[in-house]
Scaffold this motif. Structure first.
Motif, PDB file in Angstrom:
ATOM      1  N   ALA A 111       0.833  -1.208   0.000  1.00 10.26           N
ATOM      2  CA  ALA A 111       0.000   0.000   0.000  1.00 10.26           C
ATOM      3  C   ALA A 111       0.865   1.254   0.000  1.00 10.26           C
ATOM      4  O   ALA A 111       0.365   2.369  -0.143  1.00 10.26           O
ATOM      5  N   VAL A 112       2.186   1.081   0.168  1.00  8.24           N
ATOM      6  CA  VAL A 112       3.137   2.204   0.059  1.00  8.24           C
ATOM      7  C   VAL A 112       3.721   2.202  -1.347  1.00  8.24           C
ATOM      8  O   VAL A 112       4.206   1.179  -1.830  1.00  8.24           O
ATOM      9  N   LEU A 113       3.662   3.366  -2.008  1.00  6.38           N
ATOM     10  CA  LEU A 113       4.201   3.482  -3.372  1.00  6.38           C
ATOM     11  C   LEU A 113       5.310   4.518  -3.426  1.00  6.38           C
ATOM     12  O   LEU A 113       5.082   5.684  -3.137  1.00  6.38           O
ATOM     13  N   ALA A 378      -9.805   1.686  -5.805  1.00  4.53           N
ATOM     14  CA  ALA A 378      -9.995   0.969  -4.541  1.00  4.53           C
ATOM     15  C   ALA A 378      -9.192  -0.330  -4.591  1.00  4.53           C
ATOM     16  O   ALA A 378      -8.702  -0.722  -5.652  1.00  4.53           O
ATOM     17  N   SER A 379      -9.079  -1.012  -3.458  1.00  7.73           N
ATOM     18  CA  SER A 379      -8.460  -2.341  -3.446  1.00  7.73           C
ATOM     19  C   SER A 379      -9.276  -3.259  -4.343  1.00  7.73           C
ATOM     20  O   SER A 379     -10.495  -3.156  -4.396  1.00  7.73           O
ATOM     21  N   SER A 380      -8.577  -4.149  -5.060  1.00  5.75           N
ATOM     22  CA  SER A 380      -9.284  -5.149  -5.861  1.00  5.75           C
ATOM     23  C   SER A 380      -8.318  -6.288  -6.122  1.00  5.75           C
ATOM     24  O   SER A 380      -7.096  -6.107  -6.017  1.00  5.75           O
ATOM     25  N   PRO A 381      -8.843  -7.473  -6.448  1.00  8.30           N
ATOM     26  CA  PRO A 381      -7.938  -8.602  -6.671  1.00  8.30           C
ATOM     27  C   PRO A 381      -6.939  -8.310  -7.792  1.00  8.30           C
ATOM     28  O   PRO A 381      -5.775  -8.683  -7.705  1.00  8.30           O
ATOM     29  N   PRO A 385      -3.847  -3.840  -3.030  1.00  9.27           N
ATOM     30  CA  PRO A 385      -4.380  -2.899  -2.063  1.00  9.27           C
ATOM     31  C   PRO A 385      -4.442  -1.464  -2.603  1.00  9.27           C
ATOM     32  O   PRO A 385      -3.622  -1.066  -3.431  1.00  9.27           O
ATOM     33  N   LYS A 386      -5.421  -0.729  -2.117  1.00  8.61           N
ATOM     34  CA  LYS A 386      -5.508   0.704  -2.388  1.00  8.61           C
ATOM     35  C   LYS A 386      -4.194   1.376  -1.982  1.00  8.61           C
ATOM     36  O   LYS A 386      -3.578   0.982  -0.984  1.00  8.61           O
TER      37      LYS A 386
END
Ligand code: MGD
Ligand code: MGD
Ligand code: MO
Length: 686
Positions: A111-113, A378-381, A385-386
């Motif tokens: 979730a960290v970019l 949003a998060s999605s497979p 993660p968002k």
């Protein structure tokens, strides 16, 4: 040379390297008096630099001592994007940042970019210590596609790597095609060699939709439509075949897939190519004659022509032309798009970046060119993660990424934690929770490879860090300590990393330290007898997984999207303004004075029916948004094409947007790169 001291005046000259994203990677000499930089000039002994710096970088001291420089850590007090901050101590800032990143990473480090590009191209202050940090954290990986990936991957698919001619030998060429490149603006030191060739009788041809400063100094300018280069290359091949201006021996021995490409090229008579390119069939015939009958012939291809949907295919086609005429046989023949592949074995990338710190984890990869969409996802497979935190260094995505209205909205998310390492309060910094003051090239160590020449380079700091600024590497080092990362590599100093960045077997460390640069050992005419760095040593017209190259029309064009073209009939390209470097230098007074204000070049023929006068404020718009600037009516723009010179900060635009409000996030055919110059717009008086 290291430093020469004249004790009386306390003057020192420090050997340095220009850090900017430019093919030239100049050797600089920085004069320091009483601890202050008083002059920066080009190293007269470094062959590519030959003592000259461009206008921008001769102002590097003005930029470094700029009154707006961020010199203390800043914490946000206003809303995101407002740009209101209060100074805060380093300890407080780093403690809080570490705590926030730890909390996110405990759920999912992806979730960290990290978001970075080439604000500095340094091997240490670019992706050295930062890469170690993010690999250890297990953060998302970043696909660095924003500039050169379509062309870079296409060149590698053809020749096995980003390799080509030596810069210096262009001086001996008899014909130079300057293709999708404006060297007087964006690679001044190449232009010097082209001028030497011109004085010795060479013909110079510029292939560019815009009548650039370079185009007007060439013997011929072919103003093709944006995104039509593949068609032009196929039309040239047709003529080379039809007149038998081919090097059959070279093709037979050193090219894979030529018979099939030959069949395809025979479908492209000059009339067909000319219709796609918006030029005359005679232009195609004449260019083919020049290219087929002049030896040695060299092409300086550059990235300006691959920022369209078919940019990868176009680069594959153009880069094969030297094989047809056997141009590689001569040291002054062939092609250069990028020389960076020559550095691959010389740079100790794995040691600098330590991908092994991933320890078997395989984080998802986020494409930097779709940051607008991705920050809003949003998060999605499929996506993972968002994105909850972004750490930006060496980049200004809110200004430079495509469709940046969405980028700005993404960075405005109140639930996003954003840290920006910067020199200035850019559009991106305005959206940060913390802005951390970074040093400039005058204040830190670094080592550099290059992409327009083949010299390894060293940068020594000339002065101490200004204010409380720290180098990127130092910021990530101290952050690593707070995160509890205790691997010994986090203790390596900037100096130690810079001095060990190159493989000593390939770069003479003594020479690098003494002179500041060292040439890689590469043959004068490296492909005279084939021997490309592909598995079989041949150039690949037919490349595995890609097949044969073809002309691929733009996403946005009358042919591929007639309904869109009816509403937005003008093609817009947005190449660099001469006195800026991407969005860097936009705030340097002397350079800004030269560029005056954001503007759109337009042909009088397109302006008249729209009632637009020279200098008038205009709205440039499409379904994605609107950009307001001043119209400049002249023949730098060809009819049907407008030039929105970049890259201003959004906050400098007449309505708080810049040209990337209009560009889209669809990716190129090869290399997952943006198609900045594949963009339809309409223009109206504001
Ligand atoms: N002064 C200055 N110098 C720079 C930069 C800068 O911003 N300012 N940027 C640096 C960076 S990051 C890079 S990547 C390089 C970029 O340098 P180049 O690779 O040379 O790319 P651009 O300057 O983007 O574009 C070069 C030319 O391509 C033309 N062009 C646009 N579309 C097409 C097309 O479809 N076909 C053809 N044939 N030509 C087309 C443009 O009009 C422009 O004149 O320059 C570097 N140097
Ligand atoms: N419409 C349109 N958009 C484009 C382009 C175009 O031609 N048209 N060109 C594209 C291209 S080719 C590129 S390469 C990208 C460029 O995109 P970026 O690489 O984001 O380039 P810059 O806008 O110059 O931003 C670099 C930032 O890094 C900062 N910086 C410099 N040195 C350091 C340092 O040592 N430490 C830290 N922390 N910061 C530093 C500078 O202050 C600057 O704000 O833009 C792309 N966007
Ligand atoms: Mo670039």
């Amino acid at each position: 040379m290291t430093t020469t001291a004249t004790p009386a005046a306390a003057t020192r000259v420090v050997q340095a390297t220009c850090p900017h994203d430019c093919p030239d990677t100049c050797a600089m000499q920085v004069t320091v008096e009483q601890g202050r930089v008083v002059r920066i000039h080009g190293d007269p002994d470094h062959p590519p630099t030959h003592g000259a710096l461009c206008t921008k970088v001769s102002r590097y001291a003005e930029r470094s001592y700029h009154p707006d420089r961020v010199l203390t850590p800043l914490r946000r007090v206003g809303r995101k994007g407002e740009g209101r901050f209060e100074p805060v101590g380093w300890d407080e800032a780093l403690d809080d940042i570490a705590a926030r990143l730890k909390a996110i990473a405990a759920r999912d480090p992806q979730a960290v970019l990290p978001y970075s590009y080439a604000g500095t191209m340094g091997l240490v202050q670019g992706d050295g210590m930062a890469a170690r940090f993010f690999h250890r954290l297990g953060a998302s990986l970043l696909d660095r596609t924003i500039c050169s990936n379509a062309g870079g991957e296409a060149l590698a698919a053809t020749y096995g790597g980003k390799v080509g001619m030596h810069l210096e030998w262009y001086a001996e060429s008899k014909l130079i095609l300057i293709w999708g490149s404006n060297p007087i603006t964006s690679s001044l030191h190449f232009w010097t060699f082209a001028q030497q060739a011109k004085r010795a009788g060479a013909k110079l041809v510029c292939i560019d939709p815009r009548r650039t400063e370079t185009a007007e100094k060439c013997h011929q300018h072919i103003a093709l439509l944006p995104g039509s280069d593949g068609a032009l290359a196929l039309g040239l091949m047709h003529e080379l075949i039809a007149h038998d201006w081919l090097d059959h021996d070279y093709l037979a021995r050193h090219v894979e897939g030529w018979p099939a490409l030959r069949e395809r090229a025979l479908q492209w008579p000059p009339e067909r190519a000319a219709a796609v390119c918006g030029i005359t069939a005679d232009d195609v015939r004449q260019l083919a004659r020049d290219y087929g009958t002049t030896k040695p012939a060299a092409i300086r291809l550059n990235y300006g022509m691959q920022r369209v949907r078919g940019g990868g295919n176009a680069v594959r086609l153009v880069s094969l032309l030297p094989c047809l005429v056997g141009a590689w046989r001569h040291r002054a023949g062939g092609l250069l798009l990028s020389a960076s592949g020559w550095f691959r074995p010389a740079v100790r990338t794995a040691w600098l970046q330590r991908p092994d710190l991933l320890a078997g984890r395989r984080p998802r990869t986020v494409n930097m060119s779709t940051i607008g969409d991705d920050l809003l996802r949003a998060s999605s497979p499929g996506f993972g993660p968002k994105i909850e935190a972004v750490v930006v260094y060496n980049s200004n995505p809110v200004a430079v990424a495509p469709e940046n209205g969405k980028v700005a909205r993404g960075f405005a998310r109140e639930d996003l934690f954003t840290v920006v390492l910067e020199h200035f309060r850019t559009d991106t910094a305005d959206h940060a929770d913390y802005v951390l003051p970074a040093t400039t090239q005058l204040e830190h160590w670094d080592a550099h490879s290059a992409y327009g020449h083949t010299y390894a380079m060293l940068n020594r700091p000339a002065i101490a860090p200004l204010g409380q600024s720290k180098s990127n590497a130092e910021i990530f080092r101290t952050l690593a300590a707070r995160m509890g990362f205790d691997e010994p590599c986090f203790a390596d100093s900037d100096e130690a990393m810079a001095l060990a960045a190159f493989d000593p077997e390939r770069v003479d460390a003594a020479q690098l330290q003494q002179r500041g640069w060292c040439k890689l050992a590469i043959a004068d005419a490296p492909f005279a007898e084939g021997g490309f760095p592909t598995p079989g040593g041949k150039a690949l017209a037919d490349a595995p997984g890609l097949g044969l190259p073809d002309h691929v029309p733009n996403y946005e064009s009358p042919q591929s999207s007639p309904e869109l073209a009816a509403r937005y009939p003008l093609a817009m390209i947005s190449p660099p303004a001469r006195h800026f470097l991407n969005s860097t230098f936009v705030n340097v007074a002397s350079l800004r004075a030269a560029e005056q204000e954001p503007r759109l070049e337009m042909h009088p023929q397109d302006a008249a029916p729209r009632g637009i006068a020279d200098g008038a404020a205009v709205r440039v718009f499409n379904d994605r948004g609107e950009y307001r600037c001043k119209a400049a009516l002249n023949d730098r723009a060809r009819p049907g094409v407008v030039n929105g010179l970049g890259i201003w900060w959004r906050k400098d635009g007449l309505a708080g947007t810049n040209v990337n409000e209009l560009t889209h996030q669809r990716l190129t055919d090869i290399g997952r790169a943006p198609s900045f110059y594949d963009c339809l717009v309409e223009v109206a008086a504001a």
